[in-house]
Each structure stands twice: as structure tokens, then as C-alpha cells.
Design a protein around this motif. Sequence first.
Motif, PDB file in Angstrom:
ATOM      1  N   LEU A 170       0.830  -1.205   0.000  1.00 29.63           N
ATOM      2  CA  LEU A 170       0.000   0.000   0.000  1.00 29.63           C
ATOM      3  C   LEU A 170       0.859   1.248   0.000  1.00 29.63           C
ATOM      4  O   LEU A 170       0.570   2.214  -0.725  1.00 29.63           O
ATOM      5  CB  LEU A 170      -0.946   0.006   1.202  1.00 29.63           C
ATOM      6  N   GLU A 171       1.926   1.253   0.763  1.00 33.28           N
ATOM      7  CA  GLU A 171       2.823   2.409   0.781  1.00 33.28           C
ATOM      8  C   GLU A 171       3.469   2.630  -0.585  1.00 33.28           C
ATOM      9  O   GLU A 171       3.607   3.767  -1.037  1.00 33.28           O
ATOM     10  CB  GLU A 171       3.891   2.252   1.865  1.00 33.28           C
ATOM     11  N   ARG A 172       3.864   1.546  -1.255  1.00 32.26           N
ATOM     12  CA  ARG A 172       4.430   1.683  -2.602  1.00 32.26           C
ATOM     13  C   ARG A 172       3.388   2.220  -3.571  1.00 32.26           C
ATOM     14  O   ARG A 172       3.697   3.075  -4.413  1.00 32.26           O
ATOM     15  CB  ARG A 172       4.982   0.343  -3.093  1.00 32.26           C
ATOM     16  N   LEU A 173       2.155   1.737  -3.459  1.00 35.20           N
ATOM     17  CA  LEU A 173       1.079   2.245  -4.317  1.00 35.20           C
ATOM     18  C   LEU A 173       0.835   3.724  -4.057  1.00 35.20           C
ATOM     19  O   LEU A 173       0.634   4.502  -4.993  1.00 35.20           O
ATOM     20  CB  LEU A 173      -0.209   1.448  -4.096  1.00 35.20           C
ATOM     21  N   ARG A 174       0.824   4.119  -2.788  1.00 36.10           N
ATOM     22  CA  ARG A 174       0.647   5.537  -2.452  1.00 36.10           C
ATOM     23  C   ARG A 174       1.756   6.381  -3.067  1.00 36.10           C
ATOM     24  O   ARG A 174       1.506   7.469  -3.595  1.00 36.10           O
ATOM     25  CB  ARG A 174       0.639   5.721  -0.940  1.00 36.10           C
ATOM     26  N   HIS A 175       2.977   5.881  -2.991  1.00 36.71           N
ATOM     27  CA  HIS A 175       4.123   6.607  -3.553  1.00 36.71           C
ATOM     28  C   HIS A 175       3.987   6.763  -5.070  1.00 36.71           C
ATOM     29  O   HIS A 175       4.152   7.868  -5.609  1.00 36.71           O
ATOM     30  CB  HIS A 175       5.419   5.874  -3.195  1.00 36.71           C
ATOM     31  N   HIS A 176       3.684   5.678  -5.765  1.00 30.59           N
ATOM     32  CA  HIS A 176       3.527   5.727  -7.225  1.00 30.59           C
ATOM     33  C   HIS A 176       2.371   6.648  -7.615  1.00 30.59           C
ATOM     34  O   HIS A 176       2.485   7.426  -8.571  1.00 30.59           O
ATOM     35  CB  HIS A 176       3.291   4.332  -7.803  1.00 30.59           C
ATOM     36  N   ALA A 177       1.270   6.550  -6.887  1.00 30.89           N
ATOM     37  CA  ALA A 177       0.113   7.399  -7.184  1.00 30.89           C
ATOM     38  C   ALA A 177       0.451   8.867  -6.963  1.00 30.89           C
ATOM     39  O   ALA A 177       0.113   9.724  -7.791  1.00 30.89           O
ATOM     40  CB  ALA A 177      -1.074   6.974  -6.321  1.00 30.89           C
ATOM     41  N   ALA A 178       1.136   9.171  -5.860  1.00 35.87           N
ATOM     42  CA  ALA A 178       1.492  10.558  -5.553  1.00 35.87           C
ATOM     43  C   ALA A 178       2.416  11.134  -6.614  1.00 35.87           C
ATOM     44  O   ALA A 178       2.288  12.312  -6.987  1.00 35.87           O
ATOM     45  CB  ALA A 178       2.146  10.631  -4.176  1.00 35.87           C
ATOM     46  N   GLN A 179       3.333  10.329  -7.127  1.00 34.34           N
ATOM     47  CA  GLN A 179       4.234  10.798  -8.184  1.00 34.34           C
ATOM     48  C   GLN A 179       3.462  11.250  -9.409  1.00 34.34           C
ATOM     49  O   GLN A 179       3.922  12.108 -10.159  1.00 34.34           O
ATOM     50  CB  GLN A 179       5.215   9.706  -8.579  1.00 34.34           C
ATOM     51  N   ARG A 180       2.310  10.640  -9.621  1.00 33.97           N
ATOM     52  CA  ARG A 180       1.498  10.961 -10.793  1.00 33.97           C
ATOM     53  C   ARG A 180       0.343  11.904 -10.461  1.00 33.97           C
ATOM     54  O   ARG A 180      -0.499  12.179 -11.314  1.00 33.97           O
ATOM     55  CB  ARG A 180       0.962   9.670 -11.406  1.00 33.97           C
ATOM     56  N   GLY A 181       0.280  12.349  -9.220  1.00 33.85           N
ATOM     57  CA  GLY A 181      -0.788  13.258  -8.811  1.00 33.85           C
ATOM     58  C   GLY A 181      -2.146  12.583  -8.794  1.00 33.85           C
ATOM     59  O   GLY A 181      -3.162  13.218  -9.107  1.00 33.85           O
TER      60      GLY A 181
END
Length: 60
Positions: free
Chosen positions: A15-26
Motif C-alpha cells: 500500500l505504501e508503494r502504491l501511495r508513492h507511485h500514485a502521488a508521483q502521478r498526482g
Amino acid sequence: MGTSVLSLRIDHDLLERLRHHAAQRGMSVQDYVVRTLIRGDFDERFRTAVEETEKFYGLT
């Protein structure tokens, strides 16, 4: 076309990795996951179409 709910239980680290990837893409995590699934589905359908075309016409 309507919508449905899909509930997932996932590992905290994932979940943390998904949050990071999502945040990078806004994006939200939900939007990121849905777009990833859509892209994967397209890739699979495209690959199937190519394989069917190759069967019909033969490999070039």
C-alpha cells in the motif's frame, strides 16, 4: 456502464508503494490501481489480437 465495488486486503508495504507511485502521478491510490488494471487488460487484449492475426496471416 455502472460501477461496482472491489475490496482488497493488501500488505502495508505494498500500500505504501502504491501511495508513492500514485502521488508521483498526482493521483489517488484508487485511480492509480484502476488505471493500472485497465492498462494490463488492454495489453492482454492487444497481445491476443496480435497472436490471432499471426495465426490467420502466418508469421512474417
